[in-house]
Design an enzyme around this catalytic site. Structure first.
Site, PDB file in Angstrom:
ATOM      1  CB  ALA A   1      -3.702  11.144  -1.138  1.00 31.05           C
TER       2      ALA A   1
ATOM      3  CG  ASP B   1      -5.628   3.909   0.287  1.00 31.11           C
ATOM      4  OD1 ASP B   1      -5.391   3.273  -0.755  1.00 31.11           O
ATOM      5  OD2 ASP B   1      -4.905   3.859   1.296  1.00 31.11           O
TER       6      ASP B   1
HETATM    7  O1  RIB Z   1      -2.198   3.707   1.195  1.00 28.07           O
HETATM    8  C1  RIB Z   1      -1.782   3.914   2.513  1.00 28.07           C
HETATM    9  C2  RIB Z   1      -1.762   2.606   3.250  1.00 28.07           C
HETATM   10  O2  RIB Z   1      -0.776   1.766   2.697  1.00 28.07           O
HETATM   11  C3  RIB Z   1      -1.415   2.707   4.711  1.00 28.07           C
HETATM   12  O3  RIB Z   1      -2.522   2.932   5.524  1.00 28.07           O
HETATM   13  C4  RIB Z   1      -0.683   1.404   4.984  1.00 28.07           C
HETATM   14  O4  RIB Z   1      -1.335   0.574   5.878  1.00 28.07           O
HETATM   15  C5  RIB Z   1      -0.499   0.744   3.625  1.00 28.07           C
HETATM   16  O5  RIB Z   1      -1.416  -0.245   3.404  1.00 28.07           O
END
Ligand code: RIB
Length: 310
Positions: A258, A260
């Protein structure tokens, strides 16, 4: 024309498993529905940039994967999302980064990362001509904390000399101190409340506490502190003051990526010339959709889905 975004960061394969409640230390619990999914904070943010940009050619990624099947899976996912992958190196004899993820019945998660090829994103890699071209051509640089920190130091130095916009998502929270000169070269830092607490050593439970900690970070010279606070929305601190922008209610089933999605969407909105508060609103909407779906990159919405919401 949009300003160009370059994400410099991690790519992981996520081993994601559903559990009733997250395991306590020493506890063995049952999980189900194990999936191998595309993830990594850098790659997730790049996918968000690619899917949410209204214009092709906006997003590129610089990073490293192994020469295994998981590395290929990542490159395919990024390309299919409209991200330029020409600056991603495949490292022979090294595995692609990996994350072990438990997701509970309320959508909360725990994540353990194993760097693998992400450790090869070194300052030396930035010196190579392809990497230099990628950085030179970018207007906005989007960074996280899953590659060696020295690389982020080198990137912000380069960016400061050339007037590029730098956004740092300080996730995961660093286990080392960060020099004030580094903060002073950032246009935006985007911690969640836990990362903000770790960066400042201050409590970050209530909105007032978060505002005080954001202000402390602002004093270190970052131009904008943008704190993501889940369903409570976001808090922005800059020279104009401190504002709380409410979130968008959503029925969360999995909050992985979320943050990201928020960061990628925020970068896209800036690349289109939106002002900061409009960009936060756009990012809140994208993140609200992502929590209603399972997985990391699988949960990131496309631009058309956002347009339908507005
Ligand atoms: O923010 C989520 C991500 O954190 C996941 O996809 C995992 O790979 C870590 O990097």
């Amino acid at each position: 024309m949009n300003r160009k975004i370059l994400v410099i960061g991690s790519l992981n394969v996520d081993q994601s498993v559903q559990v009733m409640s997250l395991p306590a230390p020493g506890e063995t619990i049952k999980g189900h529905d194990l999936k191998y999914l595309n993830g990594g904070k850098g790659a997730n943010q790049a996918v968000a940039c690619g899917r949410l940009a209204g214009e092709a050619g906006t997003a590129a990624m610089l990073g490293c994967v192994g020469d295994d099947d998981f590395g290929k899976m990542q490159l395919d996912s990024l390309s299919a999302s409209g991200v330029d992958t020409q600056y991603i190196r495949r490292i022979s004899g090294t595995p692609t980064g990996m994350a072990l993820i438990c997701v509970d019945s309320k959508g909360a998660n725990t994540i353990v990362i194993i760097a693998g090829a992400n450790a090869c994103v070194t300052p030396e890699l930035l010196e190579e001509s392809g990497s230099r071209k990628a950085i030179d051509e970018a207007d906005i640089l989007l960074l996280q904390m899953e590659i060696p920190f020295e690389t982020n130091l080198a990137v912000v130095d380069l960016a400061a000399k050339s007037g590029k916009t730098v956004i740092l998502n300080p996730a995961p929270a660093p286990d080392h101190s960060i020099p004030d000169e580094f903060f002073a070269k950032l246009d935006f830092i985007t911690p969640n409340e836990n990362e903000l607490a770790s960066l400042t050593g201050m409590p970050c439970g209530t909105i007032d506490e978060i505002a005080a900690a954001a202000d402390a970070l602002l004093q270190k010279g970052v131009r904008n502190v943008l704190v993501t606070i889940g369903e409570r929305g976001a808090l922005l601190a800059n020279q104009d003051g401190i504002r709380h922008i409410p979130g968008i209610p959503a029925d969360a089933i999995d909050t992985t990526a979320a943050g990201d999605t928020f960061n990628g969407a925020f970068a896209v909105a800036l690349s289109e010339g939106k002002d900061v508060e409009e960009a936060i609103d756009f990012a809140n909407r994208a993140a609200a959709i992502s929590v209603t779906r399972r997985g990391a990159q699988d949960s990131v919405p496309y631009r058309t889905e956002l347009t339908e919401l507005i």
